[in-house]
Design an enzyme around this catalytic site. Structure first.
Site, mmCIF file in Angstrom:
data_model
loop_
_atom_site.group_PDB
_atom_site.id
_atom_site.type_symbol
_atom_site.label_atom_id
_atom_site.label_comp_id
_atom_site.label_asym_id
_atom_site.label_seq_id
_atom_site.Cartn_x
_atom_site.Cartn_y
_atom_site.Cartn_z
ATOM 1 N N ASN A 287 0.817 -1.205 0.000
ATOM 2 C CA ASN A 287 0.000 0.000 0.000
ATOM 3 C C ASN A 287 0.852 1.257 0.000
ATOM 4 O O ASN A 287 1.956 1.271 0.551
ATOM 5 C CB ASN A 287 -0.984 -0.011 1.184
ATOM 6 C CG ASN A 287 -0.426 0.677 2.420
ATOM 7 O OD1 ASN A 287 -0.469 1.910 2.536
ATOM 8 N ND2 ASN A 287 0.127 -0.112 3.337
ATOM 9 N N THR B 92 -3.299 -6.141 8.475
ATOM 10 C CA THR B 92 -3.856 -6.590 7.192
ATOM 11 C C THR B 92 -4.918 -7.692 7.351
ATOM 12 O O THR B 92 -5.879 -7.737 6.581
ATOM 13 C CB THR B 92 -2.693 -7.087 6.299
ATOM 14 O OG1 THR B 92 -1.766 -5.999 6.175
ATOM 15 C CG2 THR B 92 -3.155 -7.500 4.922
ATOM 16 N N ASN C 105 6.494 -1.531 11.196
ATOM 17 C CA ASN C 105 5.691 -0.886 10.169
ATOM 18 C C ASN C 105 5.943 -1.656 8.865
ATOM 19 O O ASN C 105 6.661 -2.651 8.866
ATOM 20 C CB ASN C 105 6.098 0.592 10.052
ATOM 21 C CG ASN C 105 4.926 1.459 9.613
ATOM 22 O OD1 ASN C 105 4.168 1.073 8.723
ATOM 23 N ND2 ASN C 105 4.787 2.619 10.213
ATOM 24 N N THR C 106 5.370 -1.218 7.773
ATOM 25 C CA THR C 106 5.487 -1.993 6.523
ATOM 26 C C THR C 106 6.906 -1.966 5.959
ATOM 27 O O THR C 106 7.685 -1.055 6.213
ATOM 28 C CB THR C 106 4.519 -1.435 5.461
ATOM 29 O OG1 THR C 106 4.780 -0.041 5.305
ATOM 30 C CG2 THR C 106 3.085 -1.656 5.855
ATOM 31 N N CYS D 5 7.906 8.427 8.243
ATOM 32 C CA CYS D 5 7.427 9.410 7.264
ATOM 33 C C CYS D 5 8.512 10.432 7.002
ATOM 34 O O CYS D 5 9.410 10.623 7.821
ATOM 35 C CB CYS D 5 6.117 10.045 7.705
ATOM 36 S SG CYS D 5 5.897 10.154 9.449
HETATM 37 C C1 LIG Z 1 -3.600 0.057 4.334
HETATM 38 C C2 LIG Z 1 -2.627 0.257 5.450
HETATM 39 C C3 LIG Z 1 -2.519 1.518 6.063
HETATM 40 C C4 LIG Z 1 -1.620 1.727 7.116
HETATM 41 N N1 LIG Z 1 -1.556 2.961 7.721
HETATM 42 C C5 LIG Z 1 -0.720 3.154 8.792
HETATM 43 C C6 LIG Z 1 -0.695 4.417 9.490
HETATM 44 O O1 LIG Z 1 -1.443 5.346 9.180
HETATM 45 N N2 LIG Z 1 0.196 4.559 10.511
HETATM 46 C C7 LIG Z 1 1.026 3.535 10.909
HETATM 47 O O2 LIG Z 1 1.794 3.718 11.862
HETATM 48 N N3 LIG Z 1 0.984 2.323 10.292
HETATM 49 C C8 LIG Z 1 0.149 2.123 9.248
HETATM 50 N N4 LIG Z 1 0.104 0.890 8.619
HETATM 51 C C9 LIG Z 1 1.018 -0.194 9.066
HETATM 52 C C10 LIG Z 1 0.303 -1.198 9.986
HETATM 53 O O3 LIG Z 1 -0.186 -0.587 11.150
HETATM 54 C C11 LIG Z 1 1.281 -2.355 10.359
HETATM 55 O O4 LIG Z 1 2.408 -1.817 11.017
HETATM 56 C C12 LIG Z 1 1.760 -3.147 9.154
HETATM 57 O O5 LIG Z 1 0.753 -3.263 8.166
HETATM 58 C C13 LIG Z 1 2.248 -4.547 9.528
HETATM 59 O O6 LIG Z 1 1.237 -5.323 10.137
HETATM 60 P P1 LIG Z 1 0.265 -6.338 9.314
HETATM 61 O O7 LIG Z 1 1.157 -7.199 8.475
HETATM 62 O O8 LIG Z 1 -0.491 -7.078 10.380
HETATM 63 O O9 LIG Z 1 -0.627 -5.483 8.470
HETATM 64 C C14 LIG Z 1 -0.781 0.650 7.557
HETATM 65 C C15 LIG Z 1 -0.901 -0.601 6.940
HETATM 66 C C16 LIG Z 1 -1.805 -0.813 5.911
HETATM 67 C C17 LIG Z 1 -1.894 -2.181 5.293
#
Ligand SMILES: Cc1cc2nc3c(=O)[nH]c(=O)nc-3n(C[C@H](O)[C@H](O)[C@H](O)COP(=O)(O)O)c2cc1C
Length: 301
Positions: free
Chosen positions: A68, A265, A191-192, A129
């Site tokens: 994303n 996710t 984070n991602t 960021c």
């Molecule tokens: C669509 C989307 C939007 C996200 N927006 C944010 C955000 O605004 N702030 C943040 O700290 N992490 C954001 N993340 C990261 C998630 O909180 C998380 O750290 C990351 O996706 C890994 O976890 P997961 O594999 O369970 O998704 C976002 C992730 C996704 C998929």
């Protein structure tokens, strides 16, 4: 069965927290999740002013995950406080406000504005960021910058302060220590992970932003490794996440040293997943004679 966990002085009814950006402002999940049973949730990342985010396409599915580049779209702090938070007032879940800024001053302004909001239980600083004052290099990549940023936010708020770490660095434990030195109460990770997808019809990057953040099961072993290392590098609690999709995944992170976990996710696949994981952790503890969450330790320890 007591599933409660303590992050410093802050108690959660259970270790399951919905991750930022995947759980809206909490209210969107009311048809699927009982907010009185959920340990906590982290809001979509908020900034002082509303943001539109990036051009589309800004999401694409990948093998065992998704990429994303939403670009931190959000309604802005003022609207969150006036339109969303009042509707969350009476739920028992812990509310964590995820926030970010383009400059150090913006982070401080956000933290200051949130300090007196009683219903907000904790702040989660997203440092993945671009730092506009430093030519767009991410705040998260330099330990000295992280330390000074956290220090200045720490001075501006008495709220429980979580610093959310990026895996897109050489050594995440060094950044975690910088956050701890700066006064963080906890760190959350990961984070991602930066990635990309190419559309072979156009031979252009699929996402308008060209690159995006990879999440979901594809990153789980990487995330688990970072959580394991970080939990051994700092004294403050670690909140683990990255690809957690079921009870077993959650238990792996808790065993690796995380005090609590976040689910991101997986909410898109099953919006009720957080409830199922809480039930699953309870069942595991019952069958393995685990009385309290702090007994869930890796056997090498
Ligand atoms: C669509 C989307 C939007 C996200 N927006 C944010 C955000 O605004 N702030 C943040 O700290 N992490 C954001 N993340 C990261 C998630 O909180 C998380 O750290 C990351 O996706 C890994 O976890 P997961 O594999 O369970 O998704 C976002 C992730 C996704 C998929």
């Amino acid at each position: 069965m007591d599933l409660s966990v303590k992050l410093g002085q802050l108690e959660f009814a259970n270790p399951v927290i919905a991750a930022s950006g995947t759980f809206g402002y909490g209210l969107e999940y009311l048809p699927f999740v009982d907010l009185d049973l959920l340990g906590g949730f982290s809001t979509k990342g908020l900034s002082l002013k509303p943001r539109m985010g990036n051009a589309v396409p800004r999401m694409v599915e990948t093998a065992s995950g998704m990429l994303n580049a939403i670009g931190l779209e959000n309604i802005g702090l003022e609207k969150f406080l006036s339109d969303k938070l009042p509707l969350l007032q009476n739920y028992k879940t812990r509310i964590i406000v995820n926030f970010f800024g383009d400059t150090q001053d913006e982070y401080v302004e956000m933290a200051t504005a949130l300090s007196d909001v009683t219903r907000v239980d904790a702040l989660e600083m997203n440092i993945s960021c671009p730092n506009v004052e430093a030519g767009g290099v991410q705040f998260s990549s330099d330990p000295a910058v992280v330390r000074s940023l956290v220090e200045s936010v720490r001075k501006s708020t008495g709220k429980f302060l979580i610093v959310k770490l990026s895996p897109n660095v050489t050594d995440i434990t060094e950044i975690a220590r910088a956050a701890e030195d700066g006064g963080a109460d906890a760190v959350s990770l990961i984070n991602t992970q930066i990635g990309m997808v190419i559309d072979l019809e156009t031979r252009k990057p699929y996402l308008a932003n060209k690159t995006g953040g990879l999440s979901g099961p594809a990153i789980k072993p990487i995330a688990l490794y970072h959580v394991y290392q970080t939990a051994r590098a700092v004294k403050i609690p670690v909140i683990g996440m990255g690809g957690i999709s079921n009870t077993e995944d959650a238990l792996e992170f808790l065993s690796a040293g995380a005090t609590a976990i976040q689910i991101g996710t997986a909410n898109f696949i099953d919006p009720g997943i957080t409830m199922k994981v809480i039930d699953g952790i309870r069942r595991y503890c019952q069958t393995h004679a685990i009385q309290k969450m702090s007994d869930l330790k890796l056997m090498e320890d």
